[in-house]
Motif scaffolding. Structure first.
Motif, short mmCIF file in Angstrom:
data_model
loop_
_atom_site.label_atom_id
_atom_site.label_comp_id
_atom_site.label_asym_id
_atom_site.label_seq_id
_atom_site.Cartn_x
_atom_site.Cartn_y
_atom_site.Cartn_z
N ALA A 53 20.99 -41.12 33.26
CA ALA A 53 21.10 -41.17 34.72
C ALA A 53 20.54 -39.91 35.36
CB ALA A 53 22.57 -41.37 35.12
N ALA A 54 20.81 -38.76 34.75
CA ALA A 54 20.27 -37.50 35.28
C ALA A 54 18.76 -37.45 35.19
CB ALA A 54 20.90 -36.33 34.54
N LEU A 55 18.20 -37.96 34.10
CA LEU A 55 16.76 -37.89 33.90
C LEU A 55 15.99 -38.71 34.93
CD1 LEU A 55 16.66 -38.08 30.00
CD2 LEU A 55 16.16 -36.09 31.41
N VAL A 56 16.60 -39.80 35.42
CA VAL A 56 15.92 -40.60 36.44
C VAL A 56 16.39 -40.20 37.84
CG1 VAL A 56 15.53 -42.54 34.90
CG2 VAL A 56 17.64 -42.45 36.26
N ASP A 57 17.10 -39.07 37.88
CA ASP A 57 17.58 -38.51 39.15
C ASP A 57 18.46 -39.50 39.90
OD1 ASP A 57 17.87 -36.44 40.92
OD2 ASP A 57 16.06 -36.91 42.09
N ALA A 58 19.34 -40.16 39.15
CA ALA A 58 20.29 -41.10 39.75
C ALA A 58 21.63 -40.94 39.06
CB ALA A 58 19.78 -42.54 39.62
N PRO A 59 22.33 -39.82 39.28
CA PRO A 59 23.59 -39.56 38.56
C PRO A 59 24.64 -40.63 38.76
CG PRO A 59 23.25 -38.02 40.39
CD PRO A 59 21.98 -38.74 40.21
N GLU A 60 24.52 -41.42 39.83
CA GLU A 60 25.50 -42.48 40.08
C GLU A 60 25.27 -43.69 39.18
OE1 GLU A 60 21.84 -43.45 42.30
OE2 GLU A 60 23.02 -41.62 42.01
N ALA A 61 24.17 -43.70 38.41
CA ALA A 61 23.81 -44.88 37.62
C ALA A 61 24.35 -44.82 36.19
CB ALA A 61 22.29 -45.02 37.58
N THR A 62 25.34 -43.99 35.92
CA THR A 62 25.85 -43.84 34.56
C THR A 62 26.35 -45.17 33.99
OG1 THR A 62 26.47 -41.54 34.96
CG2 THR A 62 27.54 -42.65 33.12
N THR A 63 27.05 -45.96 34.81
CA THR A 63 27.58 -47.23 34.31
C THR A 63 26.48 -48.18 33.88
OG1 THR A 63 29.52 -47.02 35.75
CG2 THR A 63 29.03 -49.22 34.89
N SER A 64 25.45 -48.30 34.70
CA SER A 64 24.35 -49.19 34.33
C SER A 64 23.60 -48.67 33.12
CB SER A 64 23.39 -49.37 35.51
OG SER A 64 22.80 -48.12 35.88
N MET A 65 23.49 -47.36 32.96
CA MET A 65 22.84 -46.79 31.79
C MET A 65 23.66 -47.06 30.52
SD MET A 65 19.98 -45.62 32.70
CE MET A 65 19.14 -45.25 34.24
N THR A 66 24.98 -47.02 30.65
CA THR A 66 25.83 -47.35 29.51
C THR A 66 25.56 -48.77 29.04
OG1 THR A 66 27.58 -45.87 30.31
CG2 THR A 66 28.22 -47.57 28.73
N ALA A 67 25.45 -49.70 29.99
CA ALA A 67 25.17 -51.10 29.65
C ALA A 67 23.79 -51.25 29.03
CB ALA A 67 25.30 -51.97 30.89
N LEU A 68 22.80 -50.54 29.57
CA LEU A 68 21.43 -50.63 29.05
C LEU A 68 21.36 -50.16 27.60
CD1 LEU A 68 18.36 -51.00 29.30
CD2 LEU A 68 18.25 -48.68 30.27
N LEU A 69 21.91 -49.00 27.31
CA LEU A 69 21.85 -48.47 25.95
C LEU A 69 22.58 -49.37 24.97
CD1 LEU A 69 22.41 -44.69 26.76
CD2 LEU A 69 20.28 -45.74 25.96
N ALA A 70 23.75 -49.88 25.39
CA ALA A 70 24.50 -50.77 24.51
C ALA A 70 23.72 -52.05 24.22
CB ALA A 70 25.85 -51.11 25.14
N ARG A 71 23.03 -52.59 25.25
CA ARG A 71 22.25 -53.81 25.04
C ARG A 71 21.05 -53.56 24.13
NH1 ARG A 71 17.90 -56.02 27.68
NH2 ARG A 71 18.06 -54.63 29.48
N LEU A 72 20.37 -52.44 24.33
CA LEU A 72 19.22 -52.13 23.47
C LEU A 72 19.65 -52.02 22.02
CD1 LEU A 72 17.43 -49.46 25.70
CD2 LEU A 72 16.70 -51.83 25.31
N HIS A 73 20.80 -51.42 21.80
CA HIS A 73 21.31 -51.32 20.43
C HIS A 73 21.72 -52.69 19.90
CE1 HIS A 73 23.60 -50.36 16.93
NE2 HIS A 73 24.77 -50.54 17.51
N ARG A 74 22.44 -53.44 20.72
CA ARG A 74 22.94 -54.75 20.28
C ARG A 74 21.80 -55.69 19.93
NH1 ARG A 74 25.33 -55.95 24.62
NH2 ARG A 74 23.71 -57.36 25.46
N ASP A 75 20.72 -55.61 20.70
CA ASP A 75 19.58 -56.50 20.48
C ASP A 75 18.57 -55.94 19.48
OD1 ASP A 75 20.76 -58.17 22.27
OD2 ASP A 75 19.43 -57.70 23.94
#
Length: 945
Positions: free
Chosen positions: A318-340
């Motif tokens: 979230a910090a790298l894309v300059d959107a610190p409020e996006a932590t929740t969506s980043m959590t979902a993204l990383l989990a999905r990339l791993h799951r898939d």
């Protein structure tokens, strides 16, 4: 993708085409993994063939389909039938899926699907009616249950099937499967099915991407089959780059072959590992098709900015894309990339967040995209990474990104800020990494960083570089900068200790005694420990202890300074060392055991203190007649001890191991330990250590009756002593003591008793004056034995009693027993001849009961007894010659160790010396080189059994 069985649909293949496994032949074999046996996985699959379900998940190109095809070849001869359905995205409707599934099973026997096919033609649409799906599944199960053979049903590429009705049908098959139906799922991501009940019944076998990765050995096998000439280092490099990913290795080799004119072989001087992955368009295309095409533009945007980081978590993304409020969506993204299984996997990291890393080759592909961004954008991303890692206390990553964000001064300031904390936590290698990342301008512009660099060079045992750094820093330290001048003096003293240079250390003494008020705790702690060592070497044991015991507690970051060479644990070891040098073994043992236990609890941060404690404890244990425990404590840790122990401790380690092995009757191992000590001393130019090794070898050669060998060693010792004889410094005295003792032993062996007695009297007086009570007790026992030979029984009795009283007071055992082959006999006769004080009598009983050393073990056959040895092998020792003979017989290391009575570690050490002398890299080359010299190793064995 690896080759897979054809689709089960009639339109794609004839009835028995799908049943046939893929056999990689011709050009197909070179692109598949069939050239590498997967026995470690196949054996588990074959054992699991009767389980209800096998699940194989892994990223694209990980060899799932090929592994199942190979498994089919193994189970068909065992009475199994196998139906194979390869799904595609077009099959993601219930009707098409059921049609394809029934067709694949029908190829085994059409009768199996008759009822299910009838229902599929007449029943409700499975897209709309869940009951219809269940009826179809039950009908298929009933048909398979009537089949006389076991049937494995493979659903390959299950990740293409996402429709809920399809998942429901598969779940019915799992739940209702008869004993003869075994389901195999191969998918890129975790199937959306419930396996919990089957897991609880131990009816599943599951492989994931980690299991499917090639091992290092399998990578080597694959690369050698593809490229033929490839070295071990390159294999390891490519294994790490590919992370054992099968398709990645195949792309590497294919890409390399296209660029090389000589059938894919690396060009001279240009190893395969030098090919830049960013130049391989095949990787870019693969990840575009198999990963990035499945993601939204926003998700690709995120991954490109994550790529410069070696690992990531949701809040960092979230910090790298300059959107610190996006932590929740980043959590979902990383989990999905791993799951898939999209080449993103979890790694260990700091809780509470889950940490991930990109596959190395996907990261390289994304880094190519990152490099195409404009410089301002790249620096902004690095700047945000720097800020995040700094806030998280992850300094190595923070410094790297600070430099790349165009803020090298910030990076240098951060290294200065965190250096002491890293040292105290035992993370010195991390600090070395930080210093190496700094640009030369920032490193050269800071006195503190330059002194830190010197400290790290000392840690890495690069003593020459450390001395050079200190010499270059010294002129730049202002006279008024008392803290840095004090640190410079302390580092020079520490360098002298590591170089076993007592005189150089003593030269810093005036500066060490004057502690400036602004000195930091690490420097003061190091100074205290160095002073204690100096006083111990001078024989001022009480002063050595008082330096440490009277020092106030030192604090770093609000916590007591325990770890590192400047910490209190290290200081307690030095207190124990002062007791051991004085001969007070009981006190020393208690201290070393306590420090070892506490340091072991402290983990990595206390490693130095732990290894020093056990090194010194080994010396004490041998002295207290526990040679077996001393060997067990030290032998398995020699490599680590050589890396971190000071020369004084290593001197004790190898002498103890030599004495302990000698006591156990292992003559070859005893000499091997002394030869290792000799090699260590010569490599590091440690004359005092070399003197002790030569002196002990003289002693053992005399005990085995090898007079000429002993005299040759003594001549070397005399030459060493002569080099230092004119010096007025401290170190030559110890070399002189060792030399005198060797001459006394030779004189006694030759029967020159009077000369031995005269030299002994002089040496005892010198050791007495220097407070070396342990040595005095040992020499008094030797002198008593000499007096017995001279017929001076009264003098012998007086010296014997004196030695016993000293030994009892100090807690000595082996120093007295090992003093002379007749020592135990003398003590036993004394106890029988007169009534001793009860305490002394009990002490004598312990000494007499101590296991006697083997005074004359059987000597090994002389090298070259019959076969003439060529001149090229004259530089080899007797033990190395024997090792070469056994090498020629293709003996493994363990057998050589048993044959020669050595430890496997010592055999490895000897082999490394042999290879170095022969200038070869391995066994076969060594044997070939010796035969090239014209030496018949078999003939040279003579009449040996």
């Amino acid at each position: 993708m690896p080759p897979r069985p054809p689709s089960s649909r009639t339109s794609k293949a004839p009835p028995d085409a799908a049943a046939k496994p893929v056999v990689a032949t011709g050009t197909e074999q070179r692109s598949g993994v069939g050239i590498v046996g997967r026995e470690r996985l196949l054996s588990r699959l074959v054992e699991a063939r009767r389980l209800r379900c096998i699940v194989i998940t892994g990223p694209a190109g990980s060899g799932k389909s090929t592994l199942v095809a190979a498994w089919r070849q193994s189970i068909v001869p065992l009475g199994f039938d196998l139906a194979w359905f390869s799904a595609t995205a077009k099959d993601d409707t219930p009707a098409r899926f059921i049609q394809g599934l029934l067709a694949s099973v029908a190829r085994i026997d059409p009768v199996l699907v008759q009822e299910a096919a009838r229902l599929a033609d007449t029943d409700a649409d499975p897209n709309e009616d869940a009951d219809a799906t269940e009826r179809l599944a039950i009908s298929l199960v009933r048909g398979i249950a009537a089949h006389p053979r076991d049937l494995a049903l493979v659903i390959d590429d299950l990740h293409h099937l996402r429709h809920p009705a399809i998942h429901e049908a598969l779940q019915w098959l799992l739940d209702y499967a008869p004993p003869n139906l075994h389901l195999v799922f191969a998918s890129r991501g975790s199937p959306s099915l419930s396996f919990d009940r089957l897991r609880s019944q131990s009816q599943t076998l599951e492989f994931n991407g980690r299991d499917l990765r090639f091992t290092l050995a399998e990578t080597g096998q694959f690369l050698k089959a593809q490229l033929e000439d490839i070295d071990t280092r390159t294999i390891r490099t490519l294994h790490e780059l590919s992370d054992g990913w099968v398709a990645g290795l195949r792309i590497f080799t294919t890409d390399w072959k296209k660029k090389q004119p000589d059938a894919g072989r690396p060009a001279q001087g240009e190893p395969f590992a030098r090919v830049s992955t960013r130049d391989a368009q095949a990787f870019t295309q693969f990840f575009e098709d198999e990963v990035l095409s499945l993601l939204s533009p926003e998700e690709v945007h995120t991954l490109v900015r994550v790529a410069p980081c070696r690992r990531c978590c949701a809040s960092l993304c979230a910090a790298l894309v300059d959107a610190p409020e996006a932590t929740t969506s980043m959590t979902a993204l990383l989990a999905r990339l791993h799951r898939d299984d999209l080449f993103v996997g979890p790694v260990e990291g700091q809780p509470p967040e889950t940490w991930y890393r990109l596959h190395p080759l996907l990261r390289e592909t994304l880094l190519a995209r990152f490099a195409a961004l404009n410089e301002a954008t790249r620096q902004a991303v690095h700047g945000r990474a720097f800020a995040w890692f700094r806030e998280a206390g992850l300094f190595e990553d923070a410094v790297r990104h600070a430099v790349r964000s165009g803020q090298p001064d910030q990076a240098a300031a951060l290294v200065e800020q965190c250096a002491h904390s890293l040292i105290v936590r035992g993370e010195r290698r991390e600090l070395v990494g930080l210093l190496r990342q700094l640009p030369p301008k920032q490193l050269d512009g800071s006195l503190k960083l330059r002194l830190l660099a010197a400290r790290m060079q000392l840690f890495e045992r690069d003593l020459v570089a450390c001395a050079s750094t200190l010499d270059s820093v010294a002129p730049d330290v202002p006279t008024v900068d008392s803290a840095n001048r004090f640190m410079l003096a302390t580092l020079r003293a520490a360098l002298a200790v590591q170089g076993d240079d007592l005189d150089a250390a003593l030269a810093t003494l005036p500066q060490l005694l004057d502690i400036p008020p602004d000195a930091d705790a690490l420097t003061i702690g190091g100074r205290n420990n160095i002073l204690s060592w100096l006083y111990t070497q001078q024989g001022d044991y009480e002063k050595a202890r008082r330096v440490l015991l009277d020092a106030p507690p030192l604090m770093v970051d609000g916590a007591p300074l325990l770890a590192t060479a400047a910490g209190s644990l290290h200081g307690r070891n030095l207190v124990g060392m002062s007791y051991a040098m004085e001969g007070k073994m009981t006190q020393a043992e208690r201290i070393f055991r306590a420090v070892a236990a506490e340091a072991e609890q402290g983990g990595k941060a206390c490693a130095d203190a732990y290894y020093l404690a056990i090194a010194l404890l080994g010396d004490v244990l041998y002295e207290l007649n526990d040679a077996r425990q001393a060997r067990a404590l030290l032998e398995g840790k020699l490599d680590m001890l050589e890396r971190i122990a000071i020369p004084d401790a290593l001197l004790r380690i190898y002498r103890v191991l030599a004495a302990a092995n000698w006591q156990a009757g292992s003559q070859a191992e005893a000499f091997a330990q002394l030869e290792r000590l000799e090699a260590y001393a010569m490599q590091h130019k440690l004359d005092r250590v070399l003197a002790h090794s030569l002196g002990d070898q003289v002693h053992l050669r005399l005990l085995t009756g090898e007079l000429m060998a002993a005299e040759a060693l003594l001549a070397r010792l005399d030459a060493l002593h002569a080099r230092h004889a004119a010096s007025t410094l401290q170190m030559p005295w110890e070399i002189s003591e060792v030399t005198q003792r060797a001459h006394i032993r030779l004189a006694a062996t030759l029967g020159d008793i009077e000369s031995a007695a005269t030299q002994l009297a002089s040496l005892i007086a010198q050791c007495e004056a220097r407070g070396r009570q342990r040595t005095v007790a040992h020499l008094l026992m030797k002198s008593a034995a000499i007096d017995v030979q001279r017929g001076r029984d009264a003098s012998a009795r007086e010296k014997l009693i004196d030695a016993l009283r000293r030994g009892h007071r100090l807690g000595l055992l082996r120093s007295l027993v090992d003093a002379d082959p007749k020592a135990r006999q003398m003590m036993a006769e004394l106890a029988q001849a007169e009534a001793l004080d009860p305490v002394l009598a009990f002490y004598v009983e312990r000494l007499v009961a101590a296991r006697a050393p083997r005074d004359a073990p059987t000597t090994a056959p002389e090298a070259g007894a019959q076969g003439a040895m060529p001149a090229e092998l004259k530089a080899f020792s007797e033990r190395e010659i024997e090792m070469l003979r056994l090498l020629a017989q293709a003996m493994p290391n363990k057998k050589i160790a048993r044959a020669l009575g050595l430890s496997p570690e010592t055999v490895k050490w000897y082999l490394s010396r042999i290879y170095g002398k022969l200038r070869v890299s391995g066994r076969d080359e060594a044997v070939a080189r010796v035969r090239d010299f014209g030496w018949d190793m078999d003939a040279s064995r003579g009449g040996e059994a």
